[in-house]
Design an enzyme around this catalytic site. Sequence first.
Site, PDB file in Angstrom:
ATOM      1  N   THR A 311       0.835  -1.187   0.000  1.00 25.15           N
ATOM      2  CA  THR A 311       0.000   0.000   0.000  1.00 25.15           C
ATOM      3  C   THR A 311       0.874   1.243   0.000  1.00 25.15           C
ATOM      4  O   THR A 311       2.045   1.198   0.375  1.00 25.15           O
ATOM      5  CB  THR A 311      -0.890   0.057   1.250  1.00 25.15           C
ATOM      6  OG1 THR A 311      -0.072   0.332   2.410  1.00 25.15           O
ATOM      7  CG2 THR A 311      -1.644  -1.244   1.460  1.00 25.15           C
ATOM      8  N   ASP A 312       0.297   2.357  -0.411  1.00 16.98           N
ATOM      9  CA  ASP A 312       0.896   3.640  -0.098  1.00 16.98           C
ATOM     10  C   ASP A 312       0.703   3.845   1.409  1.00 16.98           C
ATOM     11  O   ASP A 312       0.044   3.040   2.092  1.00 16.98           O
ATOM     12  CB  ASP A 312       0.226   4.754  -0.909  1.00 16.98           C
ATOM     13  CG  ASP A 312       1.129   5.973  -1.095  1.00 16.98           C
ATOM     14  OD1 ASP A 312       2.115   6.118  -0.353  1.00 16.98           O
ATOM     15  OD2 ASP A 312       0.822   6.801  -1.975  1.00 16.98           O
ATOM     16  N   ALA A 313       1.267   4.897   1.953  1.00 15.94           N
ATOM     17  CA  ALA A 313       1.219   5.108   3.405  1.00 15.94           C
ATOM     18  C   ALA A 313      -0.226   5.154   3.905  1.00 15.94           C
ATOM     19  O   ALA A 313      -1.060   5.894   3.365  1.00 15.94           O
ATOM     20  CB  ALA A 313       1.944   6.396   3.762  1.00 15.94           C
ATOM     21  N   LEU A 314      -0.505   4.380   4.928  1.00 19.00           N
ATOM     22  CA  LEU A 314      -1.864   4.302   5.460  1.00 19.00           C
ATOM     23  C   LEU A 314      -2.216   5.450   6.395  1.00 19.00           C
ATOM     24  O   LEU A 314      -3.337   5.512   6.898  1.00 19.00           O
ATOM     25  CB  LEU A 314      -2.071   2.955   6.165  1.00 19.00           C
ATOM     26  CG  LEU A 314      -1.964   1.734   5.249  1.00 19.00           C
ATOM     27  CD1 LEU A 314      -2.217   0.456   6.052  1.00 19.00           C
ATOM     28  CD2 LEU A 314      -2.938   1.825   4.073  1.00 19.00           C
TER      29      LEU A 314
END
Length: 552
Positions: A311-314
């Site tokens: 994922t991209d940063a959560l």
Amino acid sequence: MPQRRLTALICTGILLAGAAGCTGGGGGGSESPSPSPSEDPGQAAAEAAAELMADMTVEEKVGQLFVLTAQGTTPEENAELIAEHRPGGLIYFPENLTGAGQIAELSNGLQELAAAEGAGTPLFLGIDQEQGMVARLPVGAHLPDAMAVGATRDPEMAATLAGTTASTLTALGINLDYAPVADVNTDPDNPVIGIRSFGSDPGPVGEMAVAEAAAFAEGGVVSVVKHFPGHGDTDTDSHTGLPVVDKTREEWEQEDLPPFREAVEAGVDAIMTAHLVVPALDDSGEPATLSGTVIDGILRDELGYDGLVTTDALNMEGVRQTHGDGEVAVRAVLAGADQLLMPPDAAGAVSAVREAVADGTISEDRLDDSVRRILALKVERGLYDAEPADPAAAEDAVDAEEHAAAAQQVADASVTLLRNEGGVLPLADGATVHVSGEGAEEIGAALEELGHPLAGSAQGADLAVVGTGGGQGAAAVNAVRGSGTPVVVVGQGAPYDLAELGEVDGYLATYSAVTVSRTAAARAIAGEITPEGRLPVDIPGTGLGIGDGLGY
């Protein structure tokens, strides 16, 4: 994992044939045969991952799904984090990094902490080192942004950037880079991609992204191609909101998909998802990061990608609009993501995923699929047998002369001349210049070193050079426009500002504000180099498009 079993795996060739400490017979009683020379390395890595998983608890497997934010500047400040969550990786930011020796010591200490816990799985130690405007390291060569690389039209320049970056990272014990960007920047008003993209033509963007990924892999660094299914046509920053890309499936396939398809076909190490909605791909309203239709359906099933998906940063707002942070982590795994980057509440996210596995929401088979991919990539990139970084040698390694030369080479090749009314460039020998605007000090110093004295005002100079790229371009140009002196603009951001500047005599695009790009602009103004870059984007309202550029 007990050291005896790990050594057995290494010595049988499942991890690394001929590793130090092996005595030829495979020792330790491992039942796994040595792979033959013809065996697919990916298959061998997958088999090794399966063996490694045999000694892992569910909690240790869950931990591998997480890449958490490193704490402080010392290993000790991360001891509790590693002991409690057993993360698969940590990501560095500038606040963790003070110097080459310190970074190397931090990396070594973190790996020692991870080795002492449970299965002893090495960490992905990652960083956002795209170069240009996204570069977290305080040391090493600072190369231009991706759009500058795109302007060179030469994949070898992309490989040079990635290879140079990989050499710096490995000297510091960093084994993963969240780069390159494969987004096709088709929206001139894009607030988050822009010059981080190689351009607006999907073919060259894919070619450059794959060249970088291959060079990173050759340099022993895991690369992460981002942001699937494409963040280049957005006018919202997913750090602060949830972008919606309103285009048809056919348009997406033509404009955004090609670089990612090429990355999949090249077998890149990892692909990052984007926190954005593409209704034509999934009309549920969920961002791609939480969409099984996008990750499992399109990326996995349609495109055939079986590598690592992160994922991209959560902690970004684009993925926190409709669900709590713990549920976001669970939904990302169910959608097909393997690693969860930077959850804002690490303890809560880890707990939520553990509970989801315990109650069957996430099946153990689904968990194992991700852990197998994670461990296989760690095997393939040599994390299990990696030598510690050398803190004493790190500073010299990252400041190598060849790194500086490579940075200047890329910058020189990128400079694009888009306007040259009356042949105002290059300057005649000894001509005086007045330099103002963005990067004036560095551009001026380089011009002075090349034999062009600096004038105190535009009126007293043979040429007025104005740097733009910091948002005040028109004002800086207007300040010298009435001087009667020819005006040349050095555009250090996306070149779209040319449409807003009105009549100027010359315009050089560097697509980057790093020092080597400013030096390259000065070299082009002085005639030390001939501008050979070509536009990698269309500039609305100017008649200029992809491939345009002038020379001397």
